[in-house]
Design a protein around this motif. Structure first.
Motif, mmCIF file in Angstrom:
data_model
loop_
_atom_site.group_PDB
_atom_site.id
_atom_site.type_symbol
_atom_site.label_atom_id
_atom_site.label_comp_id
_atom_site.label_asym_id
_atom_site.label_seq_id
_atom_site.Cartn_x
_atom_site.Cartn_y
_atom_site.Cartn_z
ATOM 1 N N ASN A 190 0.685 -1.287 -0.166
ATOM 2 C CA ASN A 190 0.149 -0.133 0.439
ATOM 3 C C ASN A 190 0.762 1.378 0.019
ATOM 4 O OD1 ASN A 190 -2.342 1.610 2.292
ATOM 5 N ND2 ASN A 190 -2.350 1.559 -0.341
ATOM 6 N N ILE A 191 2.016 1.325 -0.929
ATOM 7 C CA ILE A 191 2.752 2.090 -1.017
ATOM 8 C C ILE A 191 3.106 2.637 -1.760
ATOM 9 C CG2 ILE A 191 3.982 2.209 1.152
ATOM 10 C CD1 ILE A 191 6.337 0.873 0.286
ATOM 11 N N CYS A 192 2.903 1.787 -2.784
ATOM 12 C CA CYS A 192 3.028 1.964 -4.582
ATOM 13 C C CYS A 192 1.837 2.200 -5.851
ATOM 14 C CB CYS A 192 4.362 1.044 -5.337
ATOM 15 S SG CYS A 192 6.031 1.335 -4.454
ATOM 16 N N ARG A 193 1.587 0.511 -5.732
ATOM 17 C CA ARG A 193 0.629 0.670 -6.986
ATOM 18 C C ARG A 193 -0.997 1.201 -6.118
ATOM 19 N NH1 ARG A 193 2.269 -5.113 -8.734
ATOM 20 N NH2 ARG A 193 2.687 -5.520 -6.182
ATOM 21 N N SER A 194 -1.454 0.602 -4.847
ATOM 22 C CA SER A 194 -2.480 0.553 -4.700
ATOM 23 C C SER A 194 -2.747 2.565 -4.535
ATOM 24 C CB SER A 194 -2.622 0.145 -3.804
ATOM 25 O OG SER A 194 -2.089 0.001 -2.363
ATOM 26 N N PRO A 195 -1.992 3.087 -4.001
ATOM 27 C CA PRO A 195 -2.390 4.475 -3.423
ATOM 28 C C PRO A 195 -2.397 4.818 -4.757
ATOM 29 C CG PRO A 195 0.303 3.654 -2.849
ATOM 30 C CD PRO A 195 -0.412 2.629 -3.069
ATOM 31 N N MET A 196 -1.770 4.555 -5.816
ATOM 32 C CA MET A 196 -1.502 5.688 -7.808
ATOM 33 C C MET A 196 -2.627 5.235 -7.586
ATOM 34 S SD MET A 196 1.678 5.063 -10.716
ATOM 35 C CE MET A 196 2.552 5.411 -9.589
ATOM 36 N N THR A 213 -1.949 13.468 -3.404
ATOM 37 C CA THR A 213 -1.159 12.597 -3.013
ATOM 38 C C THR A 213 -0.661 12.016 -1.773
ATOM 39 O OG1 THR A 213 1.260 13.812 -2.741
ATOM 40 C CG2 THR A 213 0.626 12.758 -4.984
ATOM 41 N N GLU A 214 -1.948 12.728 -1.131
ATOM 42 C CA GLU A 214 -1.685 12.348 0.413
ATOM 43 C C GLU A 214 -2.184 11.212 0.394
ATOM 44 O OE1 GLU A 214 -4.822 14.492 3.732
ATOM 45 O OE2 GLU A 214 -4.053 15.720 2.102
ATOM 46 N N HIS A 215 -1.584 10.237 1.906
ATOM 47 C CA HIS A 215 -1.853 9.174 2.300
ATOM 48 C C HIS A 215 -1.037 8.704 2.552
ATOM 49 C CE1 HIS A 215 -2.284 4.271 0.685
ATOM 50 N NE2 HIS A 215 -1.578 4.617 0.889
ATOM 51 N N THR A 216 -1.956 7.673 3.413
ATOM 52 C CA THR A 216 -1.205 6.502 4.522
ATOM 53 C C THR A 216 -1.859 5.301 4.603
ATOM 54 O OG1 THR A 216 -1.971 8.847 6.313
ATOM 55 C CG2 THR A 216 -1.283 6.256 7.587
ATOM 56 N N ALA A 217 -0.329 4.912 4.745
ATOM 57 C CA ALA A 217 -0.041 2.938 4.187
ATOM 58 C C ALA A 217 -1.340 2.102 5.168
ATOM 59 C CB ALA A 217 0.482 2.482 3.901
ATOM 60 N N ARG A 218 -1.969 1.096 5.122
ATOM 61 C CA ARG A 218 -2.767 0.080 5.851
ATOM 62 C C ARG A 218 -2.600 -0.923 5.020
ATOM 63 N NH1 ARG A 218 -9.233 1.616 5.534
ATOM 64 N NH2 ARG A 218 -8.978 2.279 3.297
ATOM 65 N N ALA A 232 -5.915 -0.171 0.796
ATOM 66 C CA ALA A 232 -5.040 -1.036 1.552
ATOM 67 C C ALA A 232 -3.746 -2.010 0.977
ATOM 68 C CB ALA A 232 -5.733 -1.589 2.036
ATOM 69 N N GLY A 233 -3.421 -3.145 1.855
ATOM 70 C CA GLY A 233 -2.100 -3.416 1.240
ATOM 71 C C GLY A 233 -2.356 -4.745 1.687
ATOM 72 N N THR A 234 -1.796 -5.763 1.385
ATOM 73 C CA THR A 234 -1.989 -7.933 1.894
ATOM 74 C C THR A 234 -1.415 -7.892 2.634
ATOM 75 O OG1 THR A 234 -1.004 -8.587 0.349
ATOM 76 C CG2 THR A 234 -3.098 -7.906 -0.568
ATOM 77 N N ASP A 235 -0.168 -7.114 3.094
ATOM 78 C CA ASP A 235 0.616 -7.226 3.640
ATOM 79 C C ASP A 235 0.431 -5.814 4.712
ATOM 80 O OD1 ASP A 235 1.629 -9.836 3.556
ATOM 81 O OD2 ASP A 235 1.773 -9.683 1.909
ATOM 82 N N GLY A 236 1.192 -5.618 5.825
ATOM 83 C CA GLY A 236 1.226 -4.525 6.299
ATOM 84 C C GLY A 236 2.679 -4.016 6.895
ATOM 85 N N TRP A 237 3.716 -4.468 6.603
ATOM 86 C CA TRP A 237 5.339 -4.097 6.342
ATOM 87 C C TRP A 237 5.038 -2.571 6.957
ATOM 88 C CZ3 TRP A 237 5.595 -7.104 1.662
ATOM 89 C CH2 TRP A 237 5.446 -8.418 2.039
ATOM 90 N N HIS A 238 4.339 -1.361 5.571
ATOM 91 C CA HIS A 238 4.147 -0.091 5.581
ATOM 92 C C HIS A 238 3.171 0.967 6.430
ATOM 93 C CE1 HIS A 238 7.647 -0.716 2.722
ATOM 94 N NE2 HIS A 238 7.057 -1.564 1.744
ATOM 95 N N GLU A 239 2.107 -0.128 7.389
ATOM 96 C CA GLU A 239 1.335 0.605 7.910
ATOM 97 C C GLU A 239 1.484 1.921 8.386
ATOM 98 O OE1 GLU A 239 -2.065 -1.574 10.026
ATOM 99 O OE2 GLU A 239 -0.716 -2.983 10.307
ATOM 100 N N GLY A 240 0.972 3.189 8.418
ATOM 101 C CA GLY A 240 1.832 4.242 8.970
ATOM 102 C C GLY A 240 2.034 5.192 7.954
ATOM 103 N N ASP A 241 2.838 4.484 6.960
ATOM 104 C CA ASP A 241 4.274 5.313 6.325
ATOM 105 C C ASP A 241 3.060 6.254 4.951
ATOM 106 O OD1 ASP A 241 5.735 4.053 8.091
ATOM 107 O OD2 ASP A 241 7.042 2.756 5.887
ATOM 108 N N GLY A 242 3.704 7.368 4.714
ATOM 109 C CA GLY A 242 3.307 7.358 3.521
ATOM 110 C C GLY A 242 3.093 7.231 2.311
ATOM 111 N N ALA A 243 2.886 7.560 0.850
ATOM 112 C CA ALA A 243 2.988 6.698 -0.228
ATOM 113 C C ALA A 243 4.348 6.513 -1.134
ATOM 114 C CB ALA A 243 2.485 6.999 -1.079
#
Length: 163
Positions: A12-18, A67-72, A41-52
């Motif tokens: 949830n930091i590259c493709r899905s926020p895009m 570009t406002e985003h927080t990974a989850r 969102a992401g299938t995994d939580g590695w970057h939870e809370g990070d921006g894109a």
């Protein structure tokens, strides 16, 4: 009644926020922003809370997208409120369908590029994370190409609800 769409990739930091940013812009342009809620969102939580990823942010900004985003991490309980879950590749598609509590929920999961008639048989949006900026540009092109078809499908569902 609001129609809910969630884009899902791995972290949830590259493709899905895009995809979220592009599709949100498409709903605004189409006058559907009040009727369609878009997130990711992401299938995994590695970057939870990070921006894109900064490269995602750069490419989105260069093309005029927000570009406002927080990974989850995607949670299976979300299936109850989501109308459509958009996977960015076949691995995500399989993971999300396994996670779905019911067969009806599994049917909500679709591949983004399945909405692009020019995509051919390769429906994956490749993960640009381990490459350079050109991979992020390619990702954006694929996302934009599929977003028009997705918007048409969502518009049909939203208008069908209003009837």
């Amino acid at each position: 009644m609001t129609y809910h769409v969630c884009f899902v990739c791995t972290g949830n930091i590259c493709r899905s926020p895009m995809a979220e940013s592009v599709f949100r812009a498409r709903t605004v342009e189409a006058g559907l922003a009040d009727l369609v809620e878009v997130d990711s969102a992401g299938t995994d939580g590695w970057h939870e809370g990070d921006g894109a990823d900064p490269r995602t942010v750069s490419v989105l900004e260069d093309h005029g997208y927000g570009t406002e985003h927080t990974a989850r991490r995607f949670d299976r309980s979300w299936f109850d409120r989501l109308d459509l879950v958009i996977a960015l590749d076949t691995g995500h598609l399989a993971s999300l369908r396994r996670l779905a509590p019911t067969a009806r929920d599994a049917e909500k999961v679709r591949l983004l590029r399945s909405y692009d008639p020019a995509a051919g048989s390769d429906l994956d949006v490749p993960d640009p994370y381990y490459g350079g900026l050109d991979g992020f540009e390619e990702c954006l092109e694929m996302v934009e190409a599929a977003s028009d078809g997705l918007l048409a499908a969502v518009r049909e569902q939203v208008e069908g609800r209003a009837v």
